[in-house]
Design a protein around this motif. Structure first.
Motif, short mmCIF file in Angstrom:
data_model
loop_
_atom_site.label_atom_id
_atom_site.label_comp_id
_atom_site.label_asym_id
_atom_site.label_seq_id
_atom_site.Cartn_x
_atom_site.Cartn_y
_atom_site.Cartn_z
N ASP A 1 0.82 -1.21 0.00
CA ASP A 1 0.00 0.00 0.00
C ASP A 1 0.85 1.26 0.00
N GLY A 2 2.13 1.14 -0.38
CA GLY A 2 2.96 2.32 -0.65
C GLY A 2 3.64 2.95 0.54
N VAL A 3 3.73 2.28 1.68
CA VAL A 3 4.42 2.83 2.85
C VAL A 3 5.85 2.30 2.88
N SER B 1 11.00 -7.71 -2.86
CA SER B 1 9.96 -8.53 -3.48
C SER B 1 8.97 -9.06 -2.46
N GLN B 2 9.47 -9.49 -1.31
CA GLN B 2 8.59 -10.11 -0.32
C GLN B 2 7.79 -9.08 0.47
N ILE B 3 8.43 -7.98 0.87
CA ILE B 3 7.72 -6.96 1.65
C ILE B 3 6.62 -6.32 0.81
N ASN B 4 6.84 -6.22 -0.50
CA ASN B 4 5.85 -5.61 -1.39
C ASN B 4 4.57 -6.44 -1.50
N SER B 5 4.58 -7.65 -0.96
CA SER B 5 3.40 -8.50 -1.01
C SER B 5 2.49 -8.31 0.20
N PHE B 6 2.88 -7.48 1.15
CA PHE B 6 2.10 -7.29 2.37
C PHE B 6 1.77 -5.82 2.56
N ARG B 7 0.62 -5.58 3.21
CA ARG B 7 0.25 -4.22 3.57
C ARG B 7 1.00 -3.80 4.82
#
Length: 346
Positions: free
Chosen positions: A125-127, A193-199
């Motif tokens: 979500d862009g944080v 890659s992995q962190i971008n899959s979670f809010r």
């Protein structure tokens, strides 16, 4: 007289011949000493230097290095070996045989890179979130894999964060330079890659306080999310462990590292986001305090009403309570006085 002169001449001639015989012996000794130093000492050093051994925490790759020899790998020496003949003028590349780790932290001086070192990656979500953690791994000690590793990385130098260049086998500095230049980019890419899959709220519960939602729902979401953050963090770690193993093997060109495990230590928010979270938490604390005061006032009002209802039903009880509330030492009490009760002390 003639005989004496002849005898003296003979003695002088004999002394000259003896002196001439001794002179070549000294020169020969000096030449022999020089040859021993110039030729013999290097030969002895090479002979004694032709043996090598490893400690308990290191494994060695030996390359030929003689004047007329090639530079191919000669042998591999396992950890904790005794003295082994490695040949004259061979090169020994020693690598760590125990578990190693690579630390990413905001605590200056404790990470593998100097100063503050945090991987900043965005959530779905862009944080932007700062990731801190430690990668644990072990160098593959299979002889064939180690030979390939030395061919690929033991024959070149790597630039450290300070700008100096080292071979990977040049102690901790060389190993750190290799990790910074080759392994660190793989870690950064996997984290991204992995962190971008979670809010953000799935990894940091306080994110729910500043995201688009009403205040009561934010408070409720934050309380619920705090219970499930550990599960999401475990998912991130498991995903990173799986992807890192595959990506490192592909990037390095072989399965050179084993027992890979990434421990996610801390996730931090940008300073402005964290300030907003702190303000929101302070506001919610004030709301909670006000709600507590309202609840207290309601409780007191309810208690007063119940008390008054009791007095209305029992006027005598009210009079008794009134007398109990009088100060100590009162001797005269006139409740019917229109100007108020008459109080007299003893």
């Amino acid at each position: 007289m003639a005989e004496k002169k002849t005898s003296a001449g003979r003695e002088r001639a004999g002394a000259t011949r003896l002196s001439g015989a001794r002179a070549p012996s000294r020169r020969t000794a000096i030449i022999a000493a020089v040859l021993l130093v110039v030729v013999g000492w290097p030969v002895l050093s090479a002979l004694f230097g032709g043996y090598e051994r490893t400690g308990g925490g290191e494994i060695a790759v030996v390359r030929n290095g003689g004047f007329f020899d090639n530079n191919r790998i000669r042998q591999v020496i396992d950890p904790g070996s005794g003295r082994v003949w490695i040949g004259l003028y061979s090169q020994v590349h020693k690598y760590p045989a125990q578990q190693r780790f690579y630390t990413i932290t905001s605590d200056a001086g404790k990470g593998d890179e100097s100063g503050v070192d945090v991987v900043t990656v965005p959530s779905s979500d862009g944080v932007n979130m700062g990731i801190e953690g430690t990668l644990y791994f072990t160098l593959n000690q299979d002889h064939q894999a180690l030979r390939q590793f030395d061919d690929k990385y033991g024959t070149r130098k790597f630039r450290s964060a300070g700008g100096d260049t080292y071979n990977v086998y040049d102690g901790d500095k060389g190993w750190s330079a290799f990790l910074d230049q080759i392994v660190r980019p793989v870690i950064d890419n996997d984290l991204r890659s992995q962190i971008n899959s979670f809010r953000c709220a799935e990894l940091v519960s306080s994110c729910a306080l500043v995201q688009n939602s009403s205040a009561p729902r934010n408070v409720q979401a934050a309380g619920q999310q705090a219970q499930s953050n550990n599960g999401y963090i475990a998912k991130v770690q498991n995903a990173i462990n799986t992807s890192l193993a595959a990506d490192l093997e592909q990037t390095l060109g072989g399965r050179f590292v084993t027992n890979i495990h990434f421990n996610l230590v801390r996730i931090t928010l940008p300073s402005k986001v964290q300030d907003a979270v702190d303000r929101a938490q302070a506001a919610f604390a004030q709301i909670s305090e006000a709600q507590a005061k309202v609840a207290t006032a309601k409780a007191e009002a309810s208690a007063n009403k119940a008390r008054q209802d009791g007095y209305n039903k029992c006027p005598t009880c009210a009079r008794i309570e009134e007398l109990k509330a009088l100060p100590q030492g009162i001797t005269v009490y006139a409740p019917g006085n229109p100007n108020g009760p008459l109080l007299r002390d003893k």
